[in-house]
Design a protein around this motif. Sequence first.
Motif, PDB file in Angstrom:
ATOM      1  N   LEU A  34       0.826  -1.213   0.000  1.00  0.00           N
ATOM      2  CA  LEU A  34       0.000   0.000   0.000  1.00  0.00           C
ATOM      3  C   LEU A  34       0.860   1.263   0.000  1.00  0.00           C
ATOM      4  O   LEU A  34       0.511   2.266  -0.635  1.00  0.00           O
ATOM      5  CB  LEU A  34      -0.934  -0.013   1.217  1.00  0.00           C
ATOM      6  N   TYR A  41       1.985   1.845  -3.477  1.00  0.00           N
ATOM      7  CA  TYR A  41       0.897   2.418  -4.282  1.00  0.00           C
ATOM      8  C   TYR A  41       0.783   3.921  -4.022  1.00  0.00           C
ATOM      9  O   TYR A  41       0.650   4.707  -4.956  1.00  0.00           O
ATOM     10  CB  TYR A  41      -0.421   1.722  -3.951  1.00  0.00           C
ATOM     11  N   VAL A  71      -0.982  -7.134  -2.070  1.00  0.00           N
ATOM     12  CA  VAL A  71      -2.133  -7.027  -1.171  1.00  0.00           C
ATOM     13  C   VAL A  71      -2.874  -8.347  -1.090  1.00  0.00           C
ATOM     14  O   VAL A  71      -3.227  -8.817   0.004  1.00  0.00           O
ATOM     15  CB  VAL A  71      -3.068  -5.896  -1.642  1.00  0.00           C
TER      16      VAL A  71
END
Length: 267
Positions: free
Chosen positions: A127, A130, A255
């Motif tokens: 994350l 990202y 993920v």
Amino acid sequence: MSLFTLALVAVIQGITEFLPVSSSGHLVLIPQMTGRADQGLVIDVSVHLGTLLAVILYFWRDVRGALLGLPRLAKGRADTKGARLALLLIVATIPAVLFGLALKLTGLDAAMRSVALIGWTMLIFGLVLYWADQTGGVDKQARDWSLRDAAIMGAWQALALIPGTSRSGITITAARHLGYAREDGAKLAMLMSIPVILASGVLLGAEVALAADAEAARNGALAAAMAFVAALAALSLMMRLLKSVSFTPYVIYRVVLGVVLLVIAYS
């Protein structure tokens, strides 16, 4: 060790070493998820040697320049492109070496090989990648690499010693956060891997030399060769794709795998 196990370890290491999905995390998971015996230190070091040779070959022009710049750097002069690159790589490597020695001396490196930890690091740092990829600028190129940026990326790289973090993933995250374009950030991350993998190999070399016999040496050589081919193919593909594709597909993989591992760990 069977040929299938050697190939499994080598190919997984080769593919995942330079993709931002954590090679060490996958290597730790192989025996835990398949029920097979741990591949051992000799094989781990061998496959890392294979990936090291792959990245050196792929970026040979830069590596050659840094090597030729070392004599000038030894004289305290970083006035050429190669000498400056060598200096920046040394600066970027120091945090990981110090953190790695601390983990080794305290025994924490062995304590961090758990499915739960890998699940959390896969998820969290996926994350973070990202976020950095979506918000980071694209104004900096590899030639803009500075001492400040090398030190910052080196500090982030030290976190990769935690299984599941991904060395390439965390350094690419740092590069994107600092404003480097995707392809340039990935190039810097790959170049940074060379002294780190080399330092790790030297650190573990004595243990491997003491533990290895003729059969282990043959298995290691075979695993290194297979890892070299897999790593070169994966690295070439990723660098081509980054010209038109973001890091989102790797984030999705991280993920999903992280969630699956957490379910397994806590069920």
